[in-house]
Design an enzyme around this catalytic site. Structure first.
Site, PDB file in Angstrom:
ATOM      1  N   ASP A 180     -15.521 -66.209-138.675  1.00 11.49           N
ATOM      2  CA  ASP A 180     -15.420 -64.829-138.188  1.00 11.49           C
ATOM      3  C   ASP A 180     -15.543 -64.795-136.662  1.00 11.49           C
ATOM      4  O   ASP A 180     -15.895 -65.795-136.029  1.00 11.49           O
ATOM      5  CB  ASP A 180     -16.540 -64.014-138.851  1.00 11.49           C
TER       6      ASP A 180
ATOM      7  N   GLU B  66     -11.728 -64.432-132.275  1.00  9.92           N
ATOM      8  CA  GLU B  66     -10.558 -64.038-131.446  1.00  9.92           C
ATOM      9  C   GLU B  66     -10.655 -64.556-130.024  1.00  9.92           C
ATOM     10  O   GLU B  66      -9.572 -64.758-129.430  1.00  9.92           O
ATOM     11  CB  GLU B  66     -10.442 -62.510-131.423  1.00  9.92           C
TER      12      GLU B  66
ATOM     13  N   ASP C 181     -11.944 -55.567-140.051  1.00 12.82           N
ATOM     14  CA  ASP C 181     -12.796 -54.414-140.351  1.00 12.82           C
ATOM     15  C   ASP C 181     -11.999 -53.138-140.593  1.00 12.82           C
ATOM     16  O   ASP C 181     -11.760 -52.352-139.678  1.00 12.82           O
ATOM     17  CB  ASP C 181     -13.815 -54.225-139.227  1.00 12.82           C
TER      18      ASP C 181
HETATM   19  C1  GLC Z   1     -17.474 -58.729-138.489  1.00 10.47           C
HETATM   20  C2  GLC Z   1     -16.617 -59.097-139.684  1.00 10.47           C
HETATM   21  C3  GLC Z   1     -17.239 -58.552-140.946  1.00 10.47           C
HETATM   22  C4  GLC Z   1     -18.664 -59.095-141.080  1.00 10.47           C
HETATM   23  C5  GLC Z   1     -19.479 -58.728-139.846  1.00 10.47           C
HETATM   24  C6  GLC Z   1     -20.870 -59.341-139.864  1.00 10.47           C
HETATM   25  O1  GLC Z   1     -17.460 -57.375-138.289  1.00 10.47           O
HETATM   26  O2  GLC Z   1     -15.302 -58.652-139.538  1.00 10.47           O
HETATM   27  O3  GLC Z   1     -16.467 -58.892-142.065  1.00 10.47           O
HETATM   28  O4  GLC Z   1     -19.266 -58.572-142.210  1.00 10.47           O
HETATM   29  O5  GLC Z   1     -18.808 -59.184-138.682  1.00 10.47           O
HETATM   30  O6  GLC Z   1     -20.805 -60.729-139.927  1.00 10.47           O
END
Ligand code: GLC
Length: 780
Positions: free
Chosen positions: A405, A408, A489
């Protein structure tokens, strides 16, 4: 965003334009054109439908980069092509297309064998100035545009300006441009003509698809040269097959990854996870995977466990395994800067110089979940190897997949939540990559997420002797080789449910087949109705994962009352019944680059009715869904393309080439089978490996068609050594009879002894014990 990205200083010099071709030379794979002022254009013929176009203002082409996803020219077979020369044109002709280069001024024009033009340069041709190069191309009135990686909005992207720059696009809407993924590829379609274009640049780039001028496509990059591939179809399937020959195809995932995934930010203690699994099993909601979000870590330090909340992860994961649950853990690229504590990841990274440094040599810091963090330079082979190995902290205790995650990358200049804290990225002038092709983040920003996923994939492949699941939020062209992708998200709002289908379809049309959106919506609270409709659509997503944000209402299927729980169970069960069908579609993606979720235009590219149809979808070629994505809607219009269709639920026969109105009360998602379809089904299971598959049902819709079933052990790498099998089934109509032919099973993999029941809609069932031999079944 640094100043020079996307905009040029006011005193920038005027445009230079490509002018005349002075001379040209043929070489084995193509032609070099020398143009005025030392500029140079090169056409390389890689296959009869694939031509690479490169233009350099100063005549020099930079050498191939180690991270280039596309195969080097040297690895393509030499292809036959002819050259014809007139006073006006030099024409390169292959078996499939003609590419003409006009001499004065130099312009590129493409034609199919019937003389239909495509991808023609406009009067402006190619222009450049410092830090920017543009190619202007004509678009015809009928052309529609798809792909472009991850894009919000509906299906056809014509009329938009689409930037390729990976960004944490939190709170994205229909209008958002830069997304988590940057995949500079599209396909253009009009009846009988279809081509794809891969813009081979990792720098900031942009497609203006008729936004500025209605009938002009602009390819813009901040690279110093122009490099793109023209991929002729005309069918979308051919375009994708060729595009994925260039950028790679997905490896077969483990079969369990096709089951239902349950996620939340966060199931943050062992007790909570155990309770969740107990609920899933007691309530008979099938599920294969539970994801652990950031709170399993010790103070958000990657590759650690919070000892209070997860005192014994190994035991927990082992116990869950007994219940058929695999665990996937999240990992972010930001490593807590913690030199005083005994945090090995930070120490090793600092000691070995694995983290990104500024141009002045200082280690770069940003702020993410663990506060002050440092970031591995995934562009370097050694760093990827190190990071890959670090996954052992998780695999050692039994973790079966990693969710990458914030890559980017997403980071701030001050701690998250501080007043004035704002998003930043790596300094564009900071060094990136290995010595051999050292560059700056201006060139590699878009590759960060993909290379994190790559490090993870390669690490897991070494550490686990079986297939693993890898998920990433950010990526670039070729990300499919390493990871599945989810669309970040989204919100628990109807608009996001609606948008998810076209978003996933466009990803599929960009070579990324294993994709999903957070079921139920990530931010906000879903209503019971929204959740039920989302689970119906979610069972179509190649990646079927429910997820929700911290502090939102719980989003497990049973949180919305009995009716919704029953609906969720029914659709998750349907997904499990369809697993052999889905698994074969994953194989088609691995084998040919085909999407799993397909917009109708994929199979009906000459039917312009399908061009804007974003709210119906094909799963493979034979199942079509028309989900409901608005509150209070209990009927909807459905377009049935040419041919004959059957209603999945009532088995009613429906003529194609028409629109129908169909009932869709809350418990029903309209679903159709194409005549000639053969759909393999298994019995409902609570997880993919719960029971041996001793019964396979083939649901056959009378008509003419075939289906090749792919099978293997679903878990190991033995399929790479030929331990897999395919069986071809055919159906045909002979007078009043329906004939089903079962082909001989091919390949080394042998399923356990099983009964095959062949049900022909309206004709009844026949069954046999599957010994892999050929047979013919007649129904009357
Ligand atoms: C980011 C991710 C989401 C995750 C959050 C906490 O917003 O896109 O899916 O739950 O981080 O890790």
């Amino acid at each position: 965003m640094p100043e020079f990205i996307g905009q040029l200083p006011k005193n920038e010099p005027a445009w230079n334009a490509i002018s005349s071709v002075q001379s040209f030379q043929r070489y084995t794979q193509g032609i070099h054109f020398d143009c005025d002022h030392n500029s140079r254009l090169t056409l390389t013929v890689l296959s009869p439908n694939l031509i690479r176009v490169r233009f350099s203002p100063n005549g020099e082409l930079t050498p191939r980069r180690s991270w280039a996803v596309n195969l080097p020219n040297a690895e393509w077979n030499i292809v036959d092509f002819n050259i014809q020369e007139t006073n006006e044109l030099i024409t390169v002709e292959t078996e499939k297309i003609k590419v003409c280069v006009q001499r004065h001024p130099c312009r590129i024009m493409c034609f199919d064998k019937s003389g239909n033009p495509f991808a023609h340069d406009t009067d402006l041709g190619i222009g450049w100035r410092k830090n920017q190069i543009i190619n202007w191309k004509e678009i015809t009135i009928e052309e529609r545009f798809y792909g472009f990686g991850e894009r919000s909005g509906l299906l056809n992207q014509r009329g938009k300006c689409l930037t390729n720059w990976t960004t944490d696009s939190l709170d994205y809407t229909m209008l958002t441009d830069e997304m988590y993924q940057a995949i500079p590829f599209f396909m253009s379609l009009r009846p009988n003509v279809g081509y794809g274009l891969f813009f081979n640049t990792t720098f900031w780039s942009q497609f203006d698809v008729g936004a500025d001028q209605l009938n002009t496509l602009q390819l813009k990059t901040q690279d110093s040269q122009l490099d793109y591939y023209i991929i002729y179809g005309p069918e979308p399937a051919t375009i994708l097959e060729t595009y994925t020959q260039l950028t790679g195809r997905m490896p077969l995932p483990p079969r369990w990854a096709l089951g239902y995934h349950q996620c939340r930010w966060s199931y943050d203690s062992e007790t909570e996870v155990r309770e969740l699994v107990k609920q899933l099993r007691n309530r008979r909601i099938p599920c294969d995977v539970v994801h652990l979000d950031i709170d399993y870590m010790q103070g958000f330090r990657v590759f650690t466990w919070n000892k209070q909340r997860f005192p014994n992860p190994k035991k927990l994961i082992e116990d869950l395994k007994q219940q058929g649950i695999k665990v996937v853990t999240i990992i972010d690229p930001g490593v807590k800067f913690d030199p005083e504590a005994d945090y090995q990841v930070c120490d090793e990274g600092l000691k070995n110089d694995y983290f990104i440094r500024r141009v002045d040599g200082q280690v770069f810091h940003g702020y993410v979940w663990p506060d002050r963090a440092v970031f591995p330079d995934f562009m370097r082979g050694k760093v990827r190897e190190w990071w890959g190995n670090l996954q052992h902290y998780l695999t050692d205790v039994g973790v079966a997949g990693i969710w990458n995650d914030m890559n980017e990358p997403a980071l701030n200049d001050r701690p998250f939540g501080d007043v004035g804290s704002s998003k930043i990225t790596f300094p564009m002038d900071a060094p990136a990559g290995d010595e051999e092709d050292k560059t700056t983040w201006k060139e590699t920003h878009n590759l960060y997420g993909m290379n994190m996923a790559r490090a993870c994939y390669e690490g897991l492949e070494k550490l686990r002797s079986q297939r693993s699941f890898v998920l990433t939020r950010s990526g670039f062209a070729g990300v499919q080789c390493y990871s599945a992708v989810w669309t970040g998200d989204n919100h628990s709002k109807w608009e996001y449910l609606e948008m998810s289908l076209p978003m996933l379809c466009n990803l599929g049309l960009s070579g990324v087949a294993f994709v999903g959106a957070d079921i139920g919506g990530f931010t906000g609270d879903a209503s019971p109705e929204l959740f039920a409709r989302w689970m119906q659509m979610g069972m179509l997503y190649p990646l079927m994962r429910g997820h929700s944000m911290i502090q939102t209402k719980r989003h497990e299927p049973w949180e919305f009352g009995q009716e919704v729980e029953d609906i969720c169970r029914k659709y998750i069960e349907l997904r499990y019944q369809l697993l052999p069908y889905f698994y074969t579609l994953f194989w088609q993606a691995a084998d040919k680059g085909e999407p799993i979720l397909r917009p109708l235009l994929y199979h009906y590219p000459n039917d312009s009715q399908t061009y804007e149809l974003y709210d119906q979808v094909l799963i493979g070629s034979d199942l079509m869904a028309a989900p409901i994505y608005r509150p209070g809607v209990e009927k909807r219009m459905v377009y049935l393309p040419e041919g004959t269709w059957y209603d999945w639920w009532s088995r009613e026969l429906l003529q194609g080439s028409q629109h129908i109105l169909i009932d869709a009360p809350l418990a029903k998602m309209p679903l159709f089978i194409r005549a000639g379809a053969i759909i393999p089904l298994v019995s409902v299971m609570q997880y993919t490996e719960e029971l041996p598959i001793d019964e396979l049902r083939l649901l056959v819709a009378p008509g003419t068609g075939k289906f090749t079933l792919y099978e293997d052990d679903g878990n190991t790498f033995a399929y790479r050594d030929g331990m897999s099998s395919t069986t071809q089934y055919r159906v045909d109509l002979e007078g009043n009879q329906v004939v089903v032919e079962v082909g001989e099973r091919k390949g080394k993999w042998i399923p356990i002894e099983r009964k095959v029941i062949v049900e022909v809609i309206g004709f009844g069932e026949q069954e046999f014990i599957d010994d892999g031999s050929q047979r013919r079944l007649v129904y009357q």
